[in-house]
Design a protein around this motif. Structure first.
Motif, PDB file in Angstrom:
ATOM      1  N   VAL A 173       0.843  -1.196   0.000  1.00 23.10           N
ATOM      2  CA  VAL A 173       0.000   0.000   0.000  1.00 23.10           C
ATOM      3  C   VAL A 173       0.881   1.249   0.000  1.00 23.10           C
ATOM      4  O   VAL A 173       0.671   2.179  -0.787  1.00 23.10           O
ATOM      5  CB  VAL A 173      -0.946   0.003   1.226  1.00 23.10           C
ATOM      6  N   SER A 174       1.895   1.269   0.869  1.00 20.30           N
ATOM      7  CA  SER A 174       2.803   2.416   0.927  1.00 20.30           C
ATOM      8  C   SER A 174       3.637   2.528  -0.342  1.00 20.30           C
ATOM      9  O   SER A 174       3.945   3.627  -0.810  1.00 20.30           O
ATOM     10  CB  SER A 174       3.726   2.305   2.149  1.00 20.30           C
ATOM     11  N   LEU A 363       2.066 -11.438   7.489  1.00 20.73           N
ATOM     12  CA  LEU A 363       2.078 -10.266   6.617  1.00 20.73           C
ATOM     13  C   LEU A 363       1.305  -9.124   7.260  1.00 20.73           C
ATOM     14  O   LEU A 363       0.492  -9.329   8.151  1.00 20.73           O
ATOM     15  CB  LEU A 363       1.451 -10.598   5.254  1.00 20.73           C
ATOM     16  N   GLY A 364       1.552  -7.926   6.752  1.00 20.07           N
ATOM     17  CA  GLY A 364       0.821  -6.769   7.241  1.00 20.07           C
ATOM     18  C   GLY A 364       1.452  -5.491   6.742  1.00 20.07           C
ATOM     19  O   GLY A 364       2.614  -5.471   6.324  1.00 20.07           O
ATOM     20  N   ALA A 365       0.674  -4.418   6.774  1.00 18.73           N
ATOM     21  CA  ALA A 365       1.201  -3.116   6.399  1.00 18.73           C
ATOM     22  C   ALA A 365       2.211  -2.658   7.450  1.00 18.73           C
ATOM     23  O   ALA A 365       2.265  -3.195   8.566  1.00 18.73           O
ATOM     24  CB  ALA A 365       0.058  -2.100   6.277  1.00 18.73           C
ATOM     25  N   MET A 548      -6.884 -16.313   0.237  1.00 14.64           N
ATOM     26  CA  MET A 548      -6.744 -14.851   0.280  1.00 14.64           C
ATOM     27  C   MET A 548      -7.121 -14.231  -1.057  1.00 14.64           C
ATOM     28  O   MET A 548      -7.843 -13.234  -1.131  1.00 14.64           O
ATOM     29  CB  MET A 548      -5.300 -14.474   0.627  1.00 14.64           C
ATOM     30  N   LYS A 549      -6.624 -14.835  -2.134  1.00 17.24           N
ATOM     31  CA  LYS A 549      -6.890 -14.284  -3.466  1.00 17.24           C
ATOM     32  C   LYS A 549      -8.358 -14.441  -3.849  1.00 17.24           C
ATOM     33  O   LYS A 549      -8.915 -13.592  -4.565  1.00 17.24           O
ATOM     34  CB  LYS A 549      -5.980 -14.956  -4.490  1.00 17.24           C
ATOM     35  N   ALA A 565      -4.874  -8.830  -3.520  1.00 18.22           N
ATOM     36  CA  ALA A 565      -5.663  -9.265  -2.368  1.00 18.22           C
ATOM     37  C   ALA A 565      -5.250  -8.499  -1.106  1.00 18.22           C
ATOM     38  O   ALA A 565      -6.107  -8.061  -0.326  1.00 18.22           O
ATOM     39  CB  ALA A 565      -5.480 -10.766  -2.150  1.00 18.22           C
ATOM     40  N   PHE A 566      -3.954  -8.332  -0.909  1.00 19.48           N
ATOM     41  CA  PHE A 566      -3.444  -7.623   0.264  1.00 19.48           C
ATOM     42  C   PHE A 566      -3.963  -6.187   0.282  1.00 19.48           C
ATOM     43  O   PHE A 566      -4.497  -5.715   1.300  1.00 19.48           O
ATOM     44  CB  PHE A 566      -1.916  -7.636   0.245  1.00 19.48           C
TER      45      PHE A 566
END
Length: 581
Positions: A173-174, A363-365, A548-549, A565-566
């Protein structure tokens, strides 16, 4: 007058680090104004040296450099006042607030006080940092630090912007937000951008790409030109009988296959020649499905630089596990885990389990709490509440015992830079209790398996990034742990080094080692058997990569990637939080 924004003419640069290292050798190119040009190449190719020469921070041994029609050798200070350069480790002052960092760089860049409010407002809005103006830079997440670094670089709007791997260690995202900022500068201010990147999907977005290897410029052109060079050589293979990891491992040894990469539920092949492979040729006796696919930029990069190794040392590994249990035994159990820092809850009610021989992704932002969770799992940070067991030991009572069963590879290079490769391996093997013949055998195993023998007397700090990664990985495995913790192990390394790393990791998992990994490179999540995605200290989603997808699949987008997906899951969480607020 030269219309190019940057021109190198037969530029060479050599360093002496115990031995002569040719960083650049007779490099010549020009980049046009108002474009984004990508700079790519394996670790040690010379990318950072090229950018520092362009910024006037180094002088070449030979050749000429023109920057915005200025002679960089004769007028380095004039060049530096017209450009901005953001190095890999941008110098934020962590004890200063966001606003104070901007003020400092405005002073350094000579931005008139009268112009600052408008420029600050534009940069704060562009980076999304407005709500955090008074927060200390050291308290920002990794992605926010990178955005602040870019904002400080852009305080005085330059004509040429040089960025050295600006998105390393940054979540998807970033990363996307940083790219939006860069392209906004190009479109609205007519800025010219030259950036290096280890992410080839980013290079594919550039207007043009420079490919460096061993200090030499191999090629320059549009990404599509590179992709066309491997037309007819790219295929997808699927199998109902083999796991995607076993399929990838087997196909990588098949005749005519240059590269085999896990891609979703299939394996993507790059063949040595433009010839459609037959199933019997690839996997005799196996029922597999082969589909031709369009080549992408990474295929071209791999085809250009990868040398097929059929005689690489195998990863022989026999973990000294005393837990003689079935394969589906849980070896990591997390139940309602919480970690508080004063009134701030960094990890809240997190639960999951990891089975023996499984690769499990966390996983994660940036700022989601995964690093805090990871540190608690390794016994490096005490638990505030909840249950946490590793290798059958409660970490709240027997952390030291559990750590003896764990191998840990830190996100940042954490070995001793002033010790040689061999000295580092000897130190860490001693720390794990290895002595005498056993220690000697493990040292030789590490040097041979990770192909470090020719570097054994080189100080660790002088190694290229890919070899630092190999050394860190080898050190984590010296005592043959049954559980391996990998914290963003491939951050910043090139695609060739990533492939090599995952080939070794997959082999470890096949031998029964349990692997828990954090990564910001979403396609690596395809190597995981299961994973969790965290947001705001909580588990946002859990399951297999395919599950997830599936959550991101739509009519318009029937085959989403893990990155798709993320991003969708994180954005849905943000929208829900904003609505609730």
């Amino acid at each position: 007058m030269n219309t190019a924004a940057l021109t190198f003419s037969t530029v060479s640069k050599t360093f002496t680090r115990g031995r002569q290292v040719s960083a650049l050798a007779e490099v010549s190119f020009s980049i046009q104004p108002g474009r984004v040009t990508g700079l790519i190449g394996p670790d040690g190719a010379g990318k950072t040296t090229l950018l520092r020469l362009a910024a006037g921070l180094l002088l070449p041994d030979e050749g000429e450099i023109q920057v915005l029609d200025m002679d960089a050798l004769a007028e380095p200070l004039k060049v530096q006042s017209s450009i901005s350069y953001m190095p890999q480790r941008f110098g934020l002052y962590e004890d200063l607030s966001v606003q104070e960092n901007l003020d400092l760089y405005a002073d350094l860049q000579g931005l008139p006080v009268a112009k600052r409010p408008a420029r600050y407002a534009e940069l704060m809005q562009m980076t999304g940092l407005s709500p955090f103006a008074e927060r200390l830079a050291g308290k920002l997440s990794g992605g926010m630090k990178q955005k602040l670094g870019l904002a400080c670089t852009l305080v005085h709007s330059p004509r040429l912007l040089l960025l050295d791997e600006p998105t390393v260690g940054v979540d998807p995202v970033s990363r996307r937000e940083l790219w939006q900022i860069v392209y906004r500068q190009v479109q609205e201010a007519g800025m010219t951008v030259l950036l290096s990147t280890a992410y080839l999907d980013e290079a594919e977005r550039c207007d043009e790409v420079l490919l460096l290897h061993q200090g030499k410029l191999l090629d320059q052109g549009k990404p599509a030109q590179f992709s066309r060079s491997v037309a007819g050589r790219t295929f997808q293979v699927s199998s109902n009988a083999l796991s995607h990891r076993r399929l990838q491992e087997t196909l990588s040894q098949a005749p005519g296959v240059l590269d085999a990469l896990i891609e979703g539920e299939t394996v993507r092949l790059v063949m040595e020649t433009a010839c459609a492979p037959a199933a019997e040729q690839l996997l005799p006796g196996q029922d597999i499905h082969i589909t031709a696919v369009e080549p992408c930029f990474e295929d071209a990069f791999i085809a250009r630089l990868k040398v097929r190794q059929t005689d690489a040392p195998p990863v022989e590994f026999s973990p000294s596990a005393s837990l003689d249990k079935a394969e589906d035994d849980v070896v990591i159990r997390v139940d309602k885990l919480q970690r508080r820092f004063g009134d701030f809850i960094a990890v809240n009610n997190v639960s999951f389990s990891v089975r023996r021989g499984e690769i499990f992704g966390l996983l994660g932002a940036n700022g989601a709490g995964k690093s805090t969770t990871f540190r608690m799992l390794c016994g490096l940070l005490p638990v505030s509440s909840g249950e946490l067991a590793v290798a059958g030991y409660d970490l709240r009572r027997a952390a030291a015992t559990a750590r003896g069963r764990i191998g840990y590879m830190a996100q940042k290079f954490s070995l001793y830079s002033n010790l040689s490769v061999r000295q580092n391996l000897r130190f860490f093997s001693s720390a794990y209790g290895l002595r005498g013949k056993q220690q000697k055998a493990r040292l030789e195993w590490a040097l041979n398996t990770f192909e470090l023998a020719s570097f054994q007397d080189v100080n660790a700090g002088d190694l290229p990034l890919g070899y630092k990664q190999r050394l860190s990985f080898a050190a984590a495995l010296m005592h043959e742990p049954e559980i391996l913790f990998l914290d963003e192990p491939t951050s910043g390394v090139d695609p060739l080094a990533r492939r090599e790393f995952w080939a070794r990791t997959n082999a470890l998992a096949e031998s029964g080692v349990t692997v828990l990994v954090t990564t910001h490179f979403m396609e690596e999540a395809n190597y995981c058997d299961r994973l969790v995605i965290m947001a705001d200290g909580e588990v946002l989603a859990a399951g297999t990569p395919l599950e997830m997808k599936m959550q991101a699949r739509t009519v318009e987008h029937p085959d989403p990637t893990m990155e798709d997906a993320f991003i969708q899951l994180i954005e849905q969480r943000q929208q829900t939080s904003e609505t609730a607020a």
